[in-house]
Design an enzyme around this catalytic site. Structure first.
Site, PDB file in Angstrom:
ATOM      1  CB  SER A  48      -0.971   0.112   1.308  1.00 13.66           C
ATOM      2  OG  SER A  48      -1.863   0.827   1.071  1.00 13.66           O
ATOM      3  CD  GLU A  49      -0.541   3.780  -3.609  1.00 11.16           C
ATOM      4  OE1 GLU A  49      -0.573   2.461  -3.582  1.00 11.16           O
ATOM      5  OE2 GLU A  49      -1.337   4.414  -4.279  1.00 11.16           O
ATOM      6  CG  ASN A  50      -1.473   4.199   2.970  1.00  6.62           C
ATOM      7  OD1 ASN A  50      -1.117   3.225   2.196  1.00  6.62           O
ATOM      8  ND2 ASN A  50      -1.909   4.309   3.889  1.00  6.62           N
TER       9      ASN A  50
END
Lengths: 242, 211
Positions: free
Chosen positions: B46-48
């Site tokens: 998840s790129e966060n």
């Protein structure tokens, strides 16, 4: 040594704010945002702000509060789709906007804090993002030059911190906060728990205190969730196999 | 009868291989997690700032400090790790993610992708999409074959602002599967009940076919 401890957001922001300044604000969506410092900036009433943040909150929470109060002149963000007011102000020309790809934004801030004025990335080559920027070939591939970013003030949210300014973040509330802590001429931090020096394991500190100018325990943390998504017990749903 | 959203997600899930680190976009790509084939283990990024995304939490157990890139509450797994956005995009830009599955507005026959902006109308931003298509080793786009108006989305040249130039490796629509490479577009699978004539009628891009 002068103490970094502050009583609250208002005291921390004293003498720091001015009209037309650039402010970096940590957070991804509403996760890990410095809500007490945002309220403090709202109460101080400074205007013509350039705000660097991945998103711009929602209409009535997070940075959306500064937008609604007309304090923001320009945003540098990667995604603002959760904020109707934002779209309206931008399309009517009342708000300047610079979109950065999320990874480019993160790296610009990391670079700025690390004293690196520019770098080359593949991201955005051949798109609007690369227009007007130097494009150079390395090893047969094209890369676009992006500039490092610094701000007059960085506002950061951490989970735990001590009087030295050592910080620990929690889960995905970390996001942009560590880089922004390094890239502010002044960096102010609000924490959920202010712990005695010596309590944090030095091997587990995410942001060393050198980057922090002022720290306080936030008076309140609403920690609003944008999309509460749950599954019923005993039933598998999205992500169960992951 | 064309594929449903679930059919498209299930087809996209067949692109997964054991041991892959994968980033799934918002919309149909998120559904891919429901169709991971038995015996295959993948790690969702998840790129966060998370590797090893777990399922949605039980009611009452949502944690505001634990969300995915679509801002939904999620959970962690024993193997999960958290990191900053800079580290996250070092994984993405640095080529450490094997596969990215994302949505699209237009795909062109040269592999160009547009999925972030409609000038004068939609102002949302590209989020991490430009970094993903530039840095991830294989890019799969899942989208409806045409607009609601009937306009083609697999086009000769994108009219919308690009997310990336020449970045799409595979396109899955409700009508079939298309490989995109240096030699152009090749239709490799038709959805059940869909004819080649129907695909031709609804596609602006030139394509070869192996079906």
């Amino acid at each position: 040594m002068a103490s970094k401890l502050r009583d609250n957001a208002g005291q921390a922001l004293e003498g720091v704010l001015f009209d037309g300044m650039t402010i970096m604000a940590g957070g991804f969506g509403l996760c890990g945002i410095p809500e007490n410092l945002i309220d403090g900036i709202r109460n101080a009433g400074v205007t013509d702000l350039t705000v660097i943040s991945n998103n711009c909150g929602i209409d009535d929470f997070g940075l959306g509060v500064l937008l609604a109060a007309g304090q923001i002149k320009k945003m540098i963000s990667s995604y603002v789709g959760e904020n109707k007011l934002f779209e309206k102000l931008y399309l009517s020309g009342e708000l300047e906007l610079e979109f950065n790809p999320q990874g480019t934004l993160a790296e610009r801030i990391r670079a700025g804090g690390a004293g690196i004025p520019a770098f080359f990335t593949k991201t955005g080559v051949g798109t609007l993002v690369a227009e007007g920027k130097e494009v150079r070939e390395f090893d047969g591939e094209l890369y676009v030059m992006e500039r490092g970013l610094v701000a007059d003030l960085s506002i950061v949210k951490a989970w735990k911190g001590d009087a030295e300014g050592n910080l620990v973040y929690r889960k995905t509330a970390r996001n942009f906060n560590p880089m922004m802590a390094t890239a502010g001429k002044v960096t102010l931090v609000e924490v959920e728990e202010l712990v005695p020096v010596g309590t944090l394991d030095p091997d587990q500190i995410h942001t060393p205190g050198i980057f922090v100018d002022g720290i306080f325990r936030g008076a309140h943390f609403e920690k609003r969730i944008e999309r509460v998504t749950t599954r019923p017990r005993e039933t598998a749903l999205a992500g169960e196999n992951a | 009868m064309a594929w449903t959203r679930e059919d498209m997600a299930a087809r996209a899930a067949r692109e997964l291989q054991d041991g892959f680190y994968v980033n799934l976009g918002i919309g149909i790509p998120t559904l891919v997690a429901n169709y991971i084939p038995a015996g295959i283990q993948v790690t969702l990024q998840s790129e966060n700032g998370m590797l090893g995304m777990g399922p949605f939490p039980y009611e009452g157990e949502a944690d505001p400090d634990l969300i995915n890139a679509g801002k939904q509450t999620i959970t962690e797994l024993p193997s999960s790790s958290y990191f900053s956005s800079a580290d996250s995009f070092a994984m993405i830009r640095g080529g450490h993610i094997a596969l990215s599955i994302l949505g699209g507005m237009q795909v062109a026959e040269n592999g160009d992708l547009a999925n972030w902006m409609v000038p004068g109308k939609m102002v949302k931003g590209m989020g991490g999409a430009m970094d993903l298509v530039a840095g991830v080793r294989r890019v799969v786009v899942v989208m409806e074959h045409t607009e609601k108006s009937g306009a083609a989305k697999l086009v000769k040249r994108c009219s919308l602002p690009l997310t990336g130039a020449g970045v799409v490796d595979l396109l899955i629509t409700d009508l079939g599967v298309f490989e995109i490479g240096k030699d152009g577009v090749r239709l490799t699978e038709l959805a059940a009940g869909v004819t080649l004539d129907e695909v031709r009628a609804k596609t602006e891009a030139a394509f070869d076919t192996s079906v």
